[in-house]
Motif scaffolding. Structure first.
Motif, PDB file in Angstrom:
ATOM      1  N   GLN A 184      31.821  -8.979 -37.040  1.00  0.00           N
ATOM      2  CA  GLN A 184      31.701  -7.526 -36.878  1.00  0.00           C
ATOM      3  C   GLN A 184      31.472  -6.895 -38.247  1.00  0.00           C
ATOM      4  O   GLN A 184      32.276  -7.057 -39.161  1.00  0.00           O
ATOM      5  CB  GLN A 184      32.978  -6.977 -36.232  1.00  0.00           C
ATOM      6  CG  GLN A 184      32.818  -5.580 -35.709  1.00  0.00           C
ATOM      7  CD  GLN A 184      34.056  -5.090 -34.963  1.00  0.00           C
ATOM      8  OE1 GLN A 184      34.781  -4.247 -35.461  1.00  0.00           O
ATOM      9  NE2 GLN A 184      34.300  -5.625 -33.780  1.00  0.00           N
ATOM     10  N   LEU A 185      30.343  -6.205 -38.375  1.00  0.00           N
ATOM     11  CA  LEU A 185      29.918  -5.621 -39.655  1.00  0.00           C
ATOM     12  C   LEU A 185      29.551  -4.161 -39.447  1.00  0.00           C
ATOM     13  O   LEU A 185      29.232  -3.757 -38.324  1.00  0.00           O
ATOM     14  CB  LEU A 185      28.663  -6.341 -40.162  1.00  0.00           C
ATOM     15  CG  LEU A 185      28.769  -7.847 -40.428  1.00  0.00           C
ATOM     16  CD1 LEU A 185      27.369  -8.449 -40.530  1.00  0.00           C
ATOM     17  CD2 LEU A 185      29.538  -8.105 -41.706  1.00  0.00           C
ATOM     18  N   GLU A 186      29.532  -3.400 -40.535  1.00  0.00           N
ATOM     19  CA  GLU A 186      29.033  -2.026 -40.397  1.00  0.00           C
ATOM     20  C   GLU A 186      27.505  -2.076 -40.414  1.00  0.00           C
ATOM     21  O   GLU A 186      26.893  -2.403 -41.436  1.00  0.00           O
ATOM     22  CB  GLU A 186      29.549  -1.115 -41.518  1.00  0.00           C
ATOM     23  CG  GLU A 186      29.157   0.329 -41.253  1.00  0.00           C
ATOM     24  CD  GLU A 186      29.684   1.318 -42.281  1.00  0.00           C
ATOM     25  OE1 GLU A 186      30.044   0.893 -43.394  1.00  0.00           O
ATOM     26  OE2 GLU A 186      29.714   2.529 -41.956  1.00  0.00           O
ATOM     27  N   LEU A 187      26.904  -1.772 -39.286  1.00  0.00           N
ATOM     28  CA  LEU A 187      25.446  -1.813 -39.133  1.00  0.00           C
ATOM     29  C   LEU A 187      25.033  -0.520 -38.444  1.00  0.00           C
ATOM     30  O   LEU A 187      25.436  -0.277 -37.312  1.00  0.00           O
ATOM     31  CB  LEU A 187      25.004  -2.988 -38.245  1.00  0.00           C
ATOM     32  CG  LEU A 187      25.550  -4.397 -38.521  1.00  0.00           C
ATOM     33  CD1 LEU A 187      25.173  -5.351 -37.395  1.00  0.00           C
ATOM     34  CD2 LEU A 187      25.010  -4.922 -39.840  1.00  0.00           C
ATOM     35  N   GLY A 230      30.838   1.362 -36.603  1.00  0.00           N
ATOM     36  CA  GLY A 230      30.223   2.560 -37.187  1.00  0.00           C
ATOM     37  C   GLY A 230      28.839   2.821 -36.623  1.00  0.00           C
ATOM     38  O   GLY A 230      28.033   3.538 -37.216  1.00  0.00           O
ATOM     39  N   CYS A 231      28.544   2.270 -35.438  1.00  0.00           N
ATOM     40  CA  CYS A 231      27.171   2.307 -34.917  1.00  0.00           C
ATOM     41  C   CYS A 231      26.714   3.715 -34.551  1.00  0.00           C
ATOM     42  O   CYS A 231      25.517   3.978 -34.469  1.00  0.00           O
ATOM     43  CB  CYS A 231      27.064   1.388 -33.699  1.00  0.00           C
ATOM     44  SG  CYS A 231      28.192   1.849 -32.379  1.00  0.00           S
ATOM     45  N   LEU A 232      27.648   4.624 -34.324  1.00  0.00           N
ATOM     46  CA  LEU A 232      27.262   6.012 -34.022  1.00  0.00           C
ATOM     47  C   LEU A 232      27.259   6.859 -35.295  1.00  0.00           C
ATOM     48  O   LEU A 232      27.115   8.083 -35.232  1.00  0.00           O
ATOM     49  CB  LEU A 232      28.233   6.627 -32.999  1.00  0.00           C
ATOM     50  CG  LEU A 232      28.226   6.007 -31.598  1.00  0.00           C
ATOM     51  CD1 LEU A 232      29.363   6.579 -30.744  1.00  0.00           C
ATOM     52  CD2 LEU A 232      26.881   6.240 -30.908  1.00  0.00           C
ATOM     53  N   LEU A 272      21.646   3.804 -30.692  1.00  0.00           N
ATOM     54  CA  LEU A 272      22.073   2.473 -30.235  1.00  0.00           C
ATOM     55  C   LEU A 272      20.859   1.598 -29.890  1.00  0.00           C
ATOM     56  O   LEU A 272      20.832   0.408 -30.212  1.00  0.00           O
ATOM     57  CB  LEU A 272      23.019   2.597 -29.033  1.00  0.00           C
ATOM     58  CG  LEU A 272      24.311   3.385 -29.323  1.00  0.00           C
ATOM     59  CD1 LEU A 272      25.145   3.536 -28.053  1.00  0.00           C
ATOM     60  CD2 LEU A 272      25.135   2.726 -30.421  1.00  0.00           C
ATOM     61  N   ALA A 273      19.846   2.219 -29.268  1.00  0.00           N
ATOM     62  CA  ALA A 273      18.624   1.457 -28.944  1.00  0.00           C
ATOM     63  C   ALA A 273      17.944   0.984 -30.227  1.00  0.00           C
ATOM     64  O   ALA A 273      17.296  -0.065 -30.243  1.00  0.00           O
ATOM     65  CB  ALA A 273      17.665   2.310 -28.112  1.00  0.00           C
ATOM     66  N   TRP A 274      18.099   1.762 -31.299  1.00  0.00           N
ATOM     67  CA  TRP A 274      17.528   1.335 -32.586  1.00  0.00           C
ATOM     68  C   TRP A 274      18.188   0.035 -33.052  1.00  0.00           C
ATOM     69  O   TRP A 274      17.501  -0.897 -33.484  1.00  0.00           O
ATOM     70  CB  TRP A 274      17.711   2.451 -33.624  1.00  0.00           C
ATOM     71  CG  TRP A 274      17.103   2.101 -34.945  1.00  0.00           C
ATOM     72  CD1 TRP A 274      15.786   2.210 -35.285  1.00  0.00           C
ATOM     73  CD2 TRP A 274      17.775   1.546 -36.072  1.00  0.00           C
ATOM     74  NE1 TRP A 274      15.601   1.752 -36.568  1.00  0.00           N
ATOM     75  CE2 TRP A 274      16.803   1.342 -37.074  1.00  0.00           C
ATOM     76  CE3 TRP A 274      19.092   1.200 -36.347  1.00  0.00           C
ATOM     77  CZ2 TRP A 274      17.109   0.805 -38.319  1.00  0.00           C
ATOM     78  CZ3 TRP A 274      19.407   0.667 -37.583  1.00  0.00           C
ATOM     79  CH2 TRP A 274      18.419   0.479 -38.553  1.00  0.00           C
ATOM     80  N   LEU A 275      19.501  -0.051 -32.937  1.00  0.00           N
ATOM     81  CA  LEU A 275      20.181  -1.300 -33.312  1.00  0.00           C
ATOM     82  C   LEU A 275      19.774  -2.434 -32.373  1.00  0.00           C
ATOM     83  O   LEU A 275      19.545  -3.564 -32.798  1.00  0.00           O
ATOM     84  CB  LEU A 275      21.701  -1.116 -33.234  1.00  0.00           C
ATOM     85  CG  LEU A 275      22.380  -0.425 -34.411  1.00  0.00           C
ATOM     86  CD1 LEU A 275      23.833  -0.103 -34.069  1.00  0.00           C
ATOM     87  CD2 LEU A 275      22.321  -1.293 -35.669  1.00  0.00           C
ATOM     88  N   GLN A 276      19.688  -2.118 -31.099  1.00  0.00           N
ATOM     89  CA  GLN A 276      19.400  -3.164 -30.110  1.00  0.00           C
ATOM     90  C   GLN A 276      17.952  -3.652 -30.168  1.00  0.00           C
ATOM     91  O   GLN A 276      17.648  -4.731 -29.650  1.00  0.00           O
ATOM     92  CB  GLN A 276      19.720  -2.642 -28.705  1.00  0.00           C
ATOM     93  CG  GLN A 276      21.223  -2.427 -28.524  1.00  0.00           C
ATOM     94  CD  GLN A 276      21.554  -1.784 -27.194  1.00  0.00           C
ATOM     95  OE1 GLN A 276      20.840  -0.895 -26.737  1.00  0.00           O
ATOM     96  NE2 GLN A 276      22.639  -2.205 -26.576  1.00  0.00           N
ATOM     97  N   ARG A 277      17.087  -2.864 -30.802  1.00  0.00           N
ATOM     98  CA  ARG A 277      15.677  -3.286 -30.932  1.00  0.00           C
ATOM     99  C   ARG A 277      15.536  -4.441 -31.918  1.00  0.00           C
ATOM    100  O   ARG A 277      14.565  -5.192 -31.899  1.00  0.00           O
ATOM    101  CB  ARG A 277      14.840  -2.076 -31.367  1.00  0.00           C
ATOM    102  CG  ARG A 277      13.366  -2.324 -31.619  1.00  0.00           C
ATOM    103  CD  ARG A 277      12.623  -2.647 -30.330  1.00  0.00           C
ATOM    104  NE  ARG A 277      11.193  -2.734 -30.543  1.00  0.00           N
ATOM    105  CZ  ARG A 277      10.565  -3.782 -31.081  1.00  0.00           C
ATOM    106  NH1 ARG A 277      11.247  -4.832 -31.454  1.00  0.00           N
ATOM    107  NH2 ARG A 277       9.245  -3.783 -31.237  1.00  0.00           N
TER     108      ARG A 277
END
Ligand code: NAP
Length: 323
Positions: A184-187, A230-232, A272-277
């Protein structure tokens, strides 16, 4: 096709993780209030209703009260436990009479921590147990031995880490008989070192990047689930006042709003979709306590950003053009 490495271990693992750091009320008071119980129940119900099955804790969240309020809910409604993949973390110790805030991966502290976590959560076992932040004094062999013992006792099914670089993970893993299943990282769009280190080689600004090169690739090669805390961006791209923030944050927030309108979705879904892409199959850990924001987050399952939209957001958030 979105593929989640954690599905290898849990066929019911959801694409989003519900982060429980905000549950349990005021960390300064040792008592749980009726409002804390109501908030936790509403949040957990909203998450489960939205299809979220993975729940993230740590022994330190609101000084144990996040786990305690969650455990009280499991005591009232034990049938919920088997619908969940429950994870917690250990290894951060608050300042006390014995010393300053510090990290502690000694087997004695980990044992003490897991016993407290299981008791507070009202469960016999954790699905995943993470080491919270790397302890420079970690001795890997005794940690691995304790992990084995906890697995043999049926108290933990799988182990993982948090905030660790690939070299630290490789080192620890070489002593373990069992895989590491998550890091688990801050992304996020406002914490971009995980991407910038890979594209800013030999640039003047690349010199002070701190994210360790190769961590993402190592996790992907080993099938280790990347989880994004911190994803949001604590709401900075999804509606919070950002007038005092850097221009890059303000511009990214505007772009997120524009893309949300174009896709007919929420701003949360866009970030969130940006991370999931990203092809690593990142699992965002959402920390909102509000049912309406949880519902806004899960809309990300209906959004796929184009390459061009993904780069628009990346470049806006970097505040620097691609080299
Ligand atoms: N491994 C680690 O070292 C580590 C570190 C930190 C966190 N975590 C985990 O990751 C989870 C998420 O982390 P996080 O809470 O730092 O990040 P986050 O999910 O980016 O942000 C959640 C926070 O932002 C607020 N927020 C969201 N949208 C907002 C908006 N539009 N306006 C105003 N406020 C808004 C939420 O308040 P509301 O509750 O009011 O929505 C909540 O306090 C935690 O719960 C925890 O499980 C792990």
């Amino acid at each position: 096709m979105y593929s989640l490495p954690l599905s290898y271990y849990f066929n019911n693992a959801s694409a989003l993780v519900y982060g429980c750091m905000g549950l349990g009320g005021d960390g300064a008071s040792p008592l749980l209030t009726a409002a804390d119980h109501q908030q936790a129940e509403a949040a957990v119900e909203a998450a489960l209703d939205a299809g979220i099955t993975v729940f993230d804790h740590a022994d330190i969240y609101t000084r144990g009260k996040a786990e305690a309020v969650f455990g009280a809910l499991l005591k009232r409604r034990p049938e919920l436990r088997e619908r969940m993949v429950l994870q917690s973390k250990c290894g951060i110790r608050f300042a006390d009479e014995q010393g300053p805030q510090r990290f502690d991966f000694s087997p004695e502290w980990i044992r003490h921590s897991i016993e407290g976590t299981l008791q507070r959560l009202n469960t016999d076992y954790l699905d995943i147990y993470l080491l919270h932040r790397p302890d420079p004094l970690m001795e890997a062999e005794p940690v691995a031995e304790l992990f084995q013992a906890l697995q043999d006792e049926g108290k933990v099914r799988h182990f993982g880490v948090s905030n660790m670089q690939q070299h630290q993970m490789r080192f620890l893993r070489s002593f373990m008989n069992t895989p590491l299943v998550a890091n688990q990282l801050e992304l996020s769009l406002t914490a971009l070192d995980w991407l910038n280190h890979g594209v800013d080689t030999n640039t003047p600004w690349g010199a002070d990047l701190t994210f360790n090169a190769g961590t993402l690739e190592y996790c992907r090669l080993q099938g280790i689930q990347l989880q994004a805390w911190g994803c949001l961006s604590q709401g900075r791209l999804t509606g919070r006042d950002v007038s005092g923030e850097p221009e890059s944050v303000q511009k990214t927030a505007q772009l997120v709003t524009q893309l949300a309108e174009q896709h007919g979705t929420s701003r949360e879904a866009i970030v969130l979709a940006w991370l999931q892409r990203h092809p690593a199959g990142i699992q965002p850990v959402i920390g909102t306590t509000r049912p309406e924001r949880i519902a806004a987050c899960v809309q990300c399952s209906e959004v796929t950003l184009s390459r061009e939209e993904w780069y628009q957001l990346f470049v806006a958030a970097r505040g620097v053009r691609m080299p």
